[in-house]
Design an enzyme around this catalytic site. Structure first.
Site, PDB file in Angstrom:
ATOM      1  N   SER A  94       3.316   8.975  -2.418  1.00 39.35           N
ATOM      2  CA  SER A  94       4.072   8.584  -1.120  1.00 39.35           C
ATOM      3  C   SER A  94       4.678   8.884   0.353  1.00 39.35           C
ATOM      4  O   SER A  94       4.698   8.531   1.176  1.00 39.35           O
ATOM      5  CB  SER A  94       5.253   8.029  -1.857  1.00 39.35           C
TER       6      SER A  94
ATOM      7  N   HIS B 141       2.076   2.395  -3.711  1.00 40.47           N
ATOM      8  CA  HIS B 141       1.855   2.047  -2.630  1.00 40.47           C
ATOM      9  C   HIS B 141       0.744   1.131  -1.833  1.00 40.47           C
ATOM     10  O   HIS B 141      -0.084   0.761  -0.817  1.00 40.47           O
ATOM     11  CB  HIS B 141       2.496   3.263  -1.055  1.00 40.47           C
TER      12      HIS B 141
ATOM     13  N   LYS C 255       7.616  -3.242  -2.091  1.00 41.26           N
ATOM     14  CA  LYS C 255       6.871  -2.841  -0.522  1.00 41.26           C
ATOM     15  C   LYS C 255       6.031  -3.851  -0.113  1.00 41.26           C
ATOM     16  O   LYS C 255       6.243  -4.589   1.135  1.00 41.26           O
ATOM     17  CB  LYS C 255       6.150  -1.404  -0.870  1.00 41.26           C
TER      18      LYS C 255
HETATM   19  C1  LIG Z   1       9.132   2.881  -4.083  1.00 48.28           C
HETATM   20  C2  LIG Z   1       8.601   3.880  -5.361  1.00 48.28           C
HETATM   21  C3  LIG Z   1       9.181   3.059  -6.026  1.00 48.28           C
HETATM   22  C4  LIG Z   1      10.649   2.448  -6.122  1.00 48.28           C
HETATM   23  O1  LIG Z   1      10.202   0.977  -6.547  1.00 48.28           O
HETATM   24  P1  LIG Z   1      12.228   0.216  -6.020  1.00 48.28           P
HETATM   25  O2  LIG Z   1      10.608  -0.964  -6.462  1.00 48.28           O
HETATM   26  O3  LIG Z   1      11.845   0.642  -4.675  1.00 48.28           O
HETATM   27  O4  LIG Z   1      11.718   0.975  -7.012  1.00 48.28           O
HETATM   28  C5  LIG Z   1       7.794   4.224  -7.746  1.00 48.28           C
HETATM   29  N1  LIG Z   1       6.886   4.841  -6.990  1.00 48.28           N
HETATM   30  C6  LIG Z   1       6.593   5.328  -5.839  1.00 48.28           C
HETATM   31  C7  LIG Z   1       5.662   5.730  -6.032  1.00 48.28           C
HETATM   32  C8  LIG Z   1       7.338   4.658  -4.666  1.00 48.28           C
HETATM   33  O5  LIG Z   1       7.041   4.934  -3.576  1.00 48.28           O
END
Ligand SMILES: *Cc1c(COP(=O)(O)O)cnc(C)c1O
Length: 386
Positions: free
Chosen positions: A175, A203, A235
């Site tokens: 991330s 992602h 996302k």
């Molecule tokens: C954003 C993210 C999460 C958390 O997901 P949410 O739906 O925002 O709680 C988990 N793992 C990674 C790698 C992320 O980038």
């Protein structure tokens, strides 16, 4: 020590975080703290968060299903849109079955302790997301961390281990670095050493692989066997939520034992309803992914000379996450502030989110950005770089 002293220490170390106030919806152009900015901060990679089709679908979901779920999924809060979404997600990623969660953080801290318990062993990449780190703690399993994507060290740890159950745990796309974990090799190790492989595709889902089916699909892999895939829906999918997919046996077990899926109010059915539309746009969205990939190439071509000159570092990321590693916390904040003075927002990311000495700008691109906006960012950084 009082909390005030701790806060002062954070401030002195340049580590105080601040939530900037967004006065307009998510998009390339936003009002942030009352000022118009060009934003490179969101993970809304396909621009779906404000897509008219999704707003229509959510509106219809609201009128058909109301706002709240009213209860946990085992006590009446499991609505038809939730069930349909799970089936669609499983089908989309090529798995036997999928289970939905309210958020990605909840998914991870529910899945890992359900799979691994005291006496079991987890092998985790050192750059994994915070939610995976906390998930390991909650499991009480032995925690072995391996250096970022270092398969040699991981294999040594696996071959020396005698635990009954073993789990390899990794971000699929990291991330804060944007690089992609070597999934085929990790799966090979999992199979050779009788371990599970759980990948967090927050992602990759929606952007990588044919029709955006995710990082596993990017490598020609499907959830199943030793491979368990977790993906998020806030996302690229533009809404909220997450899922885990794999063989029916694994998902059935998670449905029985993942506490964050059991002891929490069901997701609003209007949102799971809207997510079906989101999946449709993802599946047919090759044009969006092409636009995004063209912007990534354009940005990297513009950033490389700046980094060559200034000593900043541009890691080899082919994804929408393009970090520019500056190093020091203060130096990074200064660059982010200078950008903001020019009306551009690319967030400064500091420890503990990234390792010490690796503070960076985290630039993220979306299909809604335009070429001119990317050029504007490159021009600003050209002026600011030492
Ligand atoms: C954003 C993210 C999460 C958390 O997901 P949410 O739906 O925002 O709680 C988990 N793992 C990674 C790698 C992320 O980038």
């Amino acid at each position: 020590m009082t909390f005030r002293t701790r806060l002062d220490e954070l401030k002195a170390a340049g580590l105080l975080r601040r939530r900037r106030l967004a006065g307009t919806p998510c998009g390339p152009e936003m009002l942030i703290d009352g000022r118009p900015v060009l934003s490179f901060a969101s993970n809304d990679y396909l621009g779906l968060a404000t897509h008219p089709c999704l707003i229509d679908a959510a509106t219809r979901g609201l009128s058909d299903w109301g706002v709240g779920a009213g209860a946990s999924e085992f006590l009446g809060g499991h609505f038809r849109p939730n069930r349909d979404l799970e089936a669609k997600l499983a089908d989309f990623v090529g798995a036997q079955k999928a289970l939905h969660f309210a958020t990605g953080f909840m998914a991870n801290i529910g899945i890992v302790p359900a799979l691994m318990q005291r006496g079991d062993a987890i092998f985790a990449d050192k750059l994994n997301h915070a939610s995976l780190i906390d998930a390991v703690r909650l499991s009480y399993a032995f925690n072995h961390r391996y250096p970022h994507c270092d398969l040699g060290v991981l294999e040594g740890q696996l071959s020396a281990n005698r635990a009954k159950q073993r789990l390899i745990l990794t971000d699929a796309v990291f991330s804060m670095d944007g690089d992609i974990a070597p999934l085929p090799h990790l799966l090979e190790l999992a199979e050779r050493y009788d371990a599970w492989l759980l990948i967090d595709d927050a992602h990759g889902f929606g952007v990588l692989g044919p029709q955006g089916r995710g990082t596993a699909a990017h490598f020609g892999l499907k959830p199943g066997g030793r491979l368990i895939v977790m993906g998020t829906l806030g996302k690229a999918a533009g809404v909220a939520g997450a899922f885990v997919a794999g063989d029916a046996e694994v998902i059935d077990w998670l449905e029985q034992s993942a506490r964050t899926a059991i002891y929490t109010t069901g997701a609003p059915p209007a949102l799971t309803f809207a997510l079906a539309e989101s999946l449709r746009i993802i599946e047919t969205g090759d044009d969006l992914r092409e636009e995004l990939n063209a912007l990534i190439a354009r940005l990297r071509a513009g950033l490389q000379p700046i980094c060559d000159r200034s000593g900043w570092r541009l890691p080899a990321s082919m994804t929408a996450i393009q970090p520019v590693i500056i190093g020091g916390n203060e130096a990074t904040l200064k660059v982010a502030d200078a950008l903001l003075e020019r009306g551009i927002w690319a967030p400064a990311i500091r420890p503990p989110t990234v390792p010490d000495g690796q503070a960076r700008l985290r630039i993220s691109l979306t299909a809604s950005h335009g070429e001119m906006q990317v050029d504007e960012l490159i021009a600003a950084l050209t002026e600011i770089a030492p």
